[in-house]
Design a protein around this motif. Structure first.
Motif, PDB file in Angstrom:
ATOM      1  N   ILE A 124       0.848  -1.185   0.000  1.00  0.00           N
ATOM      2  CA  ILE A 124       0.000   0.000   0.000  1.00  0.00           C
ATOM      3  C   ILE A 124       0.887   1.240   0.000  1.00  0.00           C
ATOM      4  O   ILE A 124       1.886   1.311   0.718  1.00  0.00           O
ATOM      5  N   TRP A 125       0.540   2.217  -0.831  1.00  0.00           N
ATOM      6  CA  TRP A 125       1.344   3.426  -0.996  1.00  0.00           C
ATOM      7  C   TRP A 125       0.697   4.556  -0.200  1.00  0.00           C
ATOM      8  O   TRP A 125      -0.458   4.890  -0.402  1.00  0.00           O
ATOM      9  N   GLY A 126       1.497   5.164   0.691  1.00  0.00           N
ATOM     10  CA  GLY A 126       1.029   6.304   1.468  1.00  0.00           C
ATOM     11  C   GLY A 126       1.714   7.583   1.042  1.00  0.00           C
ATOM     12  O   GLY A 126       2.881   7.588   0.649  1.00  0.00           O
ATOM     13  N   THR A 127       0.983   8.709   1.135  1.00  0.00           N
ATOM     14  CA  THR A 127       1.526  10.000   0.725  1.00  0.00           C
ATOM     15  C   THR A 127       1.072  11.089   1.686  1.00  0.00           C
ATOM     16  O   THR A 127      -0.014  11.007   2.267  1.00  0.00           O
ATOM     17  N   ASP A 128       1.890  12.114   1.841  1.00  0.00           N
ATOM     18  CA  ASP A 128       1.537  13.245   2.706  1.00  0.00           C
ATOM     19  C   ASP A 128       0.690  14.250   1.932  1.00  0.00           C
ATOM     20  O   ASP A 128       1.127  15.357   1.630  1.00  0.00           O
ATOM     21  N   ALA A 129      -0.520  13.870   1.616  1.00  0.00           N
ATOM     22  CA  ALA A 129      -1.455  14.804   0.972  1.00  0.00           C
ATOM     23  C   ALA A 129      -2.161  15.576   2.078  1.00  0.00           C
ATOM     24  O   ALA A 129      -3.300  15.296   2.430  1.00  0.00           O
ATOM     25  N   VAL A 130      -1.463  16.557   2.643  1.00  0.00           N
ATOM     26  CA  VAL A 130      -1.946  17.214   3.852  1.00  0.00           C
ATOM     27  C   VAL A 130      -2.776  18.470   3.583  1.00  0.00           C
ATOM     28  O   VAL A 130      -3.505  18.929   4.461  1.00  0.00           O
ATOM     29  N   THR A 164      -9.688  15.776  -2.141  1.00  0.00           N
ATOM     30  CA  THR A 164      -8.319  15.287  -1.972  1.00  0.00           C
ATOM     31  C   THR A 164      -8.235  13.800  -2.287  1.00  0.00           C
ATOM     32  O   THR A 164      -7.307  13.340  -2.960  1.00  0.00           O
ATOM     33  N   ALA A 165      -9.207  13.039  -1.812  1.00  0.00           N
ATOM     34  CA  ALA A 165      -9.215  11.597  -2.079  1.00  0.00           C
ATOM     35  C   ALA A 165      -9.299  11.320  -3.572  1.00  0.00           C
ATOM     36  O   ALA A 165      -8.591  10.451  -4.098  1.00  0.00           O
ATOM     37  N   ARG A 166     -10.169  12.045  -4.277  1.00  0.00           N
ATOM     38  CA  ARG A 166     -10.310  11.812  -5.727  1.00  0.00           C
ATOM     39  C   ARG A 166      -8.996  12.095  -6.455  1.00  0.00           C
ATOM     40  O   ARG A 166      -8.632  11.377  -7.386  1.00  0.00           O
ATOM     41  N   GLU A 167      -8.285  13.147  -6.020  1.00  0.00           N
ATOM     42  CA  GLU A 167      -7.049  13.486  -6.719  1.00  0.00           C
ATOM     43  C   GLU A 167      -5.923  12.513  -6.362  1.00  0.00           C
ATOM     44  O   GLU A 167      -5.050  12.232  -7.190  1.00  0.00           O
ATOM     45  N   ILE A 168      -5.936  11.992  -5.143  1.00  0.00           N
ATOM     46  CA  ILE A 168      -4.948  10.958  -4.794  1.00  0.00           C
ATOM     47  C   ILE A 168      -5.201   9.701  -5.624  1.00  0.00           C
ATOM     48  O   ILE A 168      -4.286   9.122  -6.217  1.00  0.00           O
ATOM     49  N   ARG A 169      -6.448   9.269  -5.657  1.00  0.00           N
ATOM     50  CA  ARG A 169      -6.804   8.078  -6.428  1.00  0.00           C
ATOM     51  C   ARG A 169      -6.528   8.270  -7.912  1.00  0.00           C
ATOM     52  O   ARG A 169      -6.220   7.312  -8.629  1.00  0.00           O
ATOM     53  N   ALA A 170      -6.615   9.497  -8.376  1.00  0.00           N
ATOM     54  CA  ALA A 170      -6.373   9.765  -9.792  1.00  0.00           C
ATOM     55  C   ALA A 170      -4.974   9.379 -10.213  1.00  0.00           C
ATOM     56  O   ALA A 170      -4.711   9.100 -11.388  1.00  0.00           O
ATOM     57  N   THR A 171      -4.041   9.325  -9.242  1.00  0.00           N
ATOM     58  CA  THR A 171      -2.658   8.964  -9.551  1.00  0.00           C
ATOM     59  C   THR A 171      -2.324   7.545  -9.103  1.00  0.00           C
ATOM     60  O   THR A 171      -1.146   7.161  -9.069  1.00  0.00           O
ATOM     61  N   GLY A 172      -3.323   6.761  -8.714  1.00  0.00           N
ATOM     62  CA  GLY A 172      -3.103   5.362  -8.392  1.00  0.00           C
ATOM     63  C   GLY A 172      -2.631   5.090  -6.977  1.00  0.00           C
ATOM     64  O   GLY A 172      -2.190   3.977  -6.679  1.00  0.00           O
ATOM     65  N   ILE A 173      -2.709   6.077  -6.092  1.00  0.00           N
ATOM     66  CA  ILE A 173      -2.223   5.937  -4.716  1.00  0.00           C
ATOM     67  C   ILE A 173      -3.401   5.637  -3.788  1.00  0.00           C
ATOM     68  O   ILE A 173      -4.537   6.050  -4.032  1.00  0.00           O
ATOM     69  N   ASP A 174      -3.114   4.924  -2.687  1.00  0.00           N
ATOM     70  CA  ASP A 174      -4.168   4.344  -1.859  1.00  0.00           C
ATOM     71  C   ASP A 174      -4.406   5.025  -0.518  1.00  0.00           C
ATOM     72  O   ASP A 174      -5.439   4.800   0.111  1.00  0.00           O
ATOM     73  N   THR A 176      -3.450   8.353   2.460  1.00  0.00           N
ATOM     74  CA  THR A 176      -2.889   9.651   2.798  1.00  0.00           C
ATOM     75  C   THR A 176      -2.594   9.740   4.285  1.00  0.00           C
ATOM     76  O   THR A 176      -3.339   9.219   5.114  1.00  0.00           O
ATOM     77  N   PHE A 177      -1.500  10.425   4.606  1.00  0.00           N
ATOM     78  CA  PHE A 177      -1.141  10.663   6.004  1.00  0.00           C
ATOM     79  C   PHE A 177      -1.822  11.949   6.475  1.00  0.00           C
ATOM     80  O   PHE A 177      -1.174  12.968   6.741  1.00  0.00           O
ATOM     81  N   ALA A 178      -3.120  11.916   6.563  1.00  0.00           N
ATOM     82  CA  ALA A 178      -3.930  13.050   7.000  1.00  0.00           C
ATOM     83  C   ALA A 178      -5.261  12.484   7.513  1.00  0.00           C
ATOM     84  O   ALA A 178      -5.669  11.392   7.087  1.00  0.00           O
ATOM     85  N   PRO A 179      -5.909  13.191   8.439  1.00  0.00           N
ATOM     86  CA  PRO A 179      -5.672  14.555   8.905  1.00  0.00           C
ATOM     87  C   PRO A 179      -4.737  14.643  10.108  1.00  0.00           C
ATOM     88  O   PRO A 179      -4.624  13.709  10.891  1.00  0.00           O
ATOM     89  N   THR A 180      -4.089  15.802  10.226  1.00  0.00           N
ATOM     90  CA  THR A 180      -3.346  16.127  11.432  1.00  0.00           C
ATOM     91  C   THR A 180      -4.325  16.662  12.469  1.00  0.00           C
ATOM     92  O   THR A 180      -5.049  17.618  12.202  1.00  0.00           O
ATOM     93  N   LEU A 181      -4.340  16.049  13.631  1.00  0.00           N
ATOM     94  CA  LEU A 181      -5.300  16.405  14.679  1.00  0.00           C
ATOM     95  C   LEU A 181      -4.624  17.062  15.870  1.00  0.00           C
ATOM     96  O   LEU A 181      -5.131  17.030  16.996  1.00  0.00           O
ATOM     97  N   ALA A 182      -3.489  17.681  15.625  1.00  0.00           N
ATOM     98  CA  ALA A 182      -2.769  18.375  16.690  1.00  0.00           C
ATOM     99  C   ALA A 182      -3.562  19.571  17.178  1.00  0.00           C
ATOM    100  O   ALA A 182      -4.224  20.264  16.396  1.00  0.00           O
TER     101      ALA A 182
END
Length: 828
Positions: A124-130, A164-174, A176-182
């Motif tokens: 599974i590929w993760g990305t910082d789409a924050v 954000t999810a649609r654009e991540i999926r558009a590039t084949g990635i599964d 995201t490392f978000a949301p930040t809840l600090a």
């Protein structure tokens, strides 16, 4: 000995890979679906039973795409890859969207290959789409979280998650490392803009909707499937409450308070079905979160009911005392299920395999972690998703689409906060001659901030953004549409006096740790932006200030020099959203009102002490403040004294005198657990215990600092400035240290100065320490030129002294200063 059974027949295997070599193995999909019980738990159990130890170890490790090939992912059966903030396909800063899809295909193909007899469990590929899919040049970039907190619209957050999810999926990635809840309580923290608010209620109200926007709704057929992705609640826990806002620092307090404040967002996120939680780099009451079983297991799972898997942060396991990047069973035992080992994955794989073989890591704990990862992969539909490029949601033309950008533009205008409005200067009226000025007016880099195209968000030219528009562009279009004229002049010069000037300026991009500051002064007297505002004001030109920032800063002088002051935050790619609120329609009426309200208290001084309540000392504008067009925006003159001395303002060359630091400098110690632990007062220690500092007497009571290195890992003692200082005037001088060697080192000790990441000059002073008289006060001179020759840029010094060693040693330090030498000193 390891025993497992296969679906196509039982086998007992001796050694780590015998079964994979001798027994036929069905594909992972066939195994998981073969039993009568189709529950997620049973399907995961069937896969687990068919896995080799090597496959299990691989599943709990995540590597960065810059440090691993698809072939290696398949060879080592790694469970995941990520792209760090500076990692793009092909090794550059950015890559064409199709290159992301192609690489996703390559990782999928390699990880699912069963020709070696393995199960072929997809990675599974993760990305910082924050704030959108922010590594992509064509993506929709949303405002950073501190801006979204000012909008205070949970429904908007759900839309942002969905886009954000649609654009991540558009590039084949599964994933995201978000949301930040600090919940950022100290605005000196360099990640404050990753927090929605200092108020836990806002963070809690956003968590569920954003997770649902990213993942979809639990129980629905498309939960984490199709156009939805897996989300990550991060960073658990206390990252926003560290003392002095130090990144990777320590949050101190009683358990209930910490959970009430810093845990506020996790309950709603878990209730919404978030499937991964990322552990924080930081500590709570001195315990590193990557090594805290109490928090990661007992509280997160036992009390909060989290049923997904816990992923570490970037080599965060290495900061647990006793650990290294390639050897840390303690993190797995504490509750980390997947190590984020970007560049350390191979060594970690080997050490963990040995530890499982020896029994140091019980098989039961490894199985537990792997099971959690498998269950999430099953829930997300990953095992049956197929090649990324062939999925229905993969379509790079969706990136930056008009409807996606519309959501981002709405987020911009809803987040703008008006702090001052005099003389009815806004909204800009039809036919107005407008000067657009300031360094941020036509800068995509400034308006998008950190975590954009690269980690720190720096070095990004306008032409590198293939979607969006600058604030100046949006303003120009809107002004000209109602018969006005707009002139862009960054430095504020003009041929014909304008009717009004809009000055857009603010923070330069930064991300974690680089953004940490010791005070909240934006710029001192004489700063170029303040000078520009005052120049226009002196010429009788009404001034609208648009301040681009990730956090509240001391801006009183700038507010005084403006007729209107707008907090624009870090608005992202859609700069036109600013014009939507500032520019009237053709009839002279507002098109959109100011609806943003401060989600962080705004300071009345630059000291930086946390202010989180209306009655806290030093509050200028309280949480929730913000003007609308109909409000009285008059503001009497504000004090312009920041309460902070500018570093180097009265610097006479003494960095440390009689054991005390010069104004603007502070003592820090650091080790692998935390590089930047401040020492307040005379005594303290680094978080991992490698360095301790205490007061000691020389000529007067406690007029020196005793620095002791334990020898348990590398430790550093530093005299650091809160902001860069120009020390070029001292280039021809010597750095003189008055000190006493109490315990000479056995290993290397370096002395140096630094000027930012990758910019430093250091020399080995081990011989000088070992030849100096023991237990006697003495002076040692080091020519500054030695440090310059070693790479130091004196114009931009941040650490004016750093003494670093992994050896046990003890030094008492009384005085450190620049001085004129007699020519006898030479480089160590």
């Amino acid at each position: 000995m390891y025993k497992y059974s296969l679906l196509l027949g039982a086998a007992v295997c001796f050694g780590l890979s015998a079964c994979a070599e001798t027994t036929p193995v069905s594909t992972v999909s066939a195994i998981e679906m073969a039993g009568a019980d189709t529950s997620v738990e049973s399907r995961a159990a069937r896969i687990l039973a068919a896995m080799t130890v090597e496959e299990k170890v691989g599943q709990v490790i995540q590597a960065d795409i810059a440090s691993i090939t698809p072939e290696e992912v398949g060879q080592y059966n790694l469970g995941s890859v990520l792209n760090g903030g500076n990692s793009a396909p092909g090794g550059g800063k950015v890559a064409d969207p199709q290159a992301w899809v192609d690489l996703a295909d390559a990782f999928w193909t390699a990880s699912t290959d069963t020709t070696d007899g393995g199960l072929g469990i997809p990675a599974i590929w993760g990305t910082d789409a924050v704030h959108g899919h922010n590594n992509l040049q064509t993506a929709t970039i949303f405002p950073h979280n501190s801006a979204l907190g000012a909008a205070n619209d949970p429904d908007l957050m759900r839309e942002i998650g969905d886009v954000t999810a649609r654009e991540i999926r558009a590039t084949g990635i599964d994933w995201t490392f978000a949301p930040t809840l600090a919940v950022a309580l100290d605005d000196r923290w360099g990640r404050a803009y990753e927090s929605y608010s200092e108020n836990p209620a806002i963070v809690a109200s956003f968590a569920g909707p954003l997770v649902e926007g990213l993942q979809g709704l639990q129980g629905e057929d498309d939960f984490m499937i199709g156009e939805n992705v897996m989300a990550t609640a991060k960073h658990f826990i206390g990252d926003g409450g560290t003392q002095l806002g130090i990144d990777k620092g320590d949050t101190v307090g009683d358990l209930k308070t910490i959970l009430d404040i810093h845990g506020a967002g996790y309950g709603p996120a878990i209730a919404a079905g978030v499937q991964s939680v990322m552990s924080s780099f930081s500590s709570v009451n001195g315990e590193k979160m990557h090594g805290s079983r109490q928090f990661l297991n007992d509280i997160l799972r036992g009390e909060m009911g989290f049923d997904g898997f816990v992923v570490g942060d970037w080599n965060g396991h290495a900061e647990v005392p006793g650990c290294t990047a390639t050897d840390c069973p303690e993190a797995l035992m504490a509750g980390i299920d997947m190590y984020m080992a970007p560049d350390s994955w191979r060594g970690l794989y080997e050490s963990l395999l040995d530890q499982v073989g020896s029994g140091e890591v019980p098989m039961a704990r490894l199985d537990e972690a792997v099971t959690r990862i498998l269950e999430v992969k099953i829930r997300s539909g990953l095992l049956a998703a197929g090649l990324p490029s062939e999925r229905a949601a993969t379509d790079v033309s969706l990136l930056g689409s008009a409807d996606h950008r519309d959501v981002a533009r709405r987020a911009v205008r809803q987040s703008l906060v008006l702090l001052k409005h005099e003389n009815d200067v806004l909204p800009l009226q039809p036919g107005t001659n407008v000067l657009i000025s300031g360094s941020g007016a036509d800068s995509m880099e400034q308006q998008t901030g950190g975590w954009t195209l690269n980690w720190q968000g720096t070095g990004n030219a306008n032409e590198e953004f293939l979607t969006g528009e600058t604030i100046a562009s949006g303003l120009t279009d809107a002004i000209e549409a109602i018969g006005g004229t707009a002139t862009l002049s960054e430095d504020g010069t003009f041929d014909t006096a304008p009717d009004v000037a809009i000055v857009v300026f603010g923070e330069q991009p930064y991300a974690e740790y680089k953004g940490d500051v010791s005070d909240l002064v934006y710029e001192f007297e004489g700063g170029e932006n303040l000078a520009l505002l005052r120049s226009l004001q002196t010429q009788g030109i009404p001034v609208v200030a648009v301040f681009l920032t990730g956090r509240p800063l001391f801006m009183n002088a700038h507010i005084n020099a403006s007729d209107a002051f707008v907090v624009g935050w870090l608005p992202g790619s859609e700069g036109g959203g600013v014009a939507d609120v500032l520019v009237a329609d053709s009839a002279g009426e507002m098109r959109h009102d100011f609806t943003g309200r401060l989600s962080f208290s705004w300071p009345d001084n630059g000291v930086g002490e946390p202010i989180n309540a209306a009655d806290d000392p030093g509050v200028l504008f309280p949480f929730g403040y913000g003007l609308a067009y109909g409000d009285d925006g008059e503001l009497s003159g504000l004090t312009e004294d920041p309460g902070v001395a500018a570093t180097g303002q009265s610097f006479n060359g003494a960095i440390l005198s009689r054991g005390d630091t010069a104004a603007g400098f502070q003592v820090y110690v650091g080790d692998s657990s935390n590089l930047n632990t401040p020492i307040n007062g005379l005594a303290g220690e680094s978080l991992g215990g490698a360095v301790t500092v205490a007061g000691v007497d020389y000529r007067a009571q406690e007029d020196a600092r005793r620095i002791a290195w334990s020898g348990n890992g590398e430790g550093a003692f530093r005299l650091a400035s809160g902001r860069s200082v120009d020390l070029s005037a001292f280039e021809d001088q010597i750095l003189r240290l008055t000190w006493r060697i109490d315990q000479p080192p056995e290993g290397e000790v370096t002395l140096g100065m630094s000027c930012g990441e990758g910019c430093q000059g250091a020399v080995d002073i081990s011989e000088a320490l070992n030849t100096a008289p023991l237990n006697e006060w003495t002076e040692t001179d080091v020519p500054v030129s030695c440090l310059v020759d070693a790479g130091l840029a004196l114009e931009n010094v941040q650490n004016a002294l750093a003494i670093t060693t992994a050896s046990a040693a003890q030094i008492s330090l009384h005085d450190v200063r620049f001085a004129q030498g007699d020519g006898s000193a030479s480089c160590p």
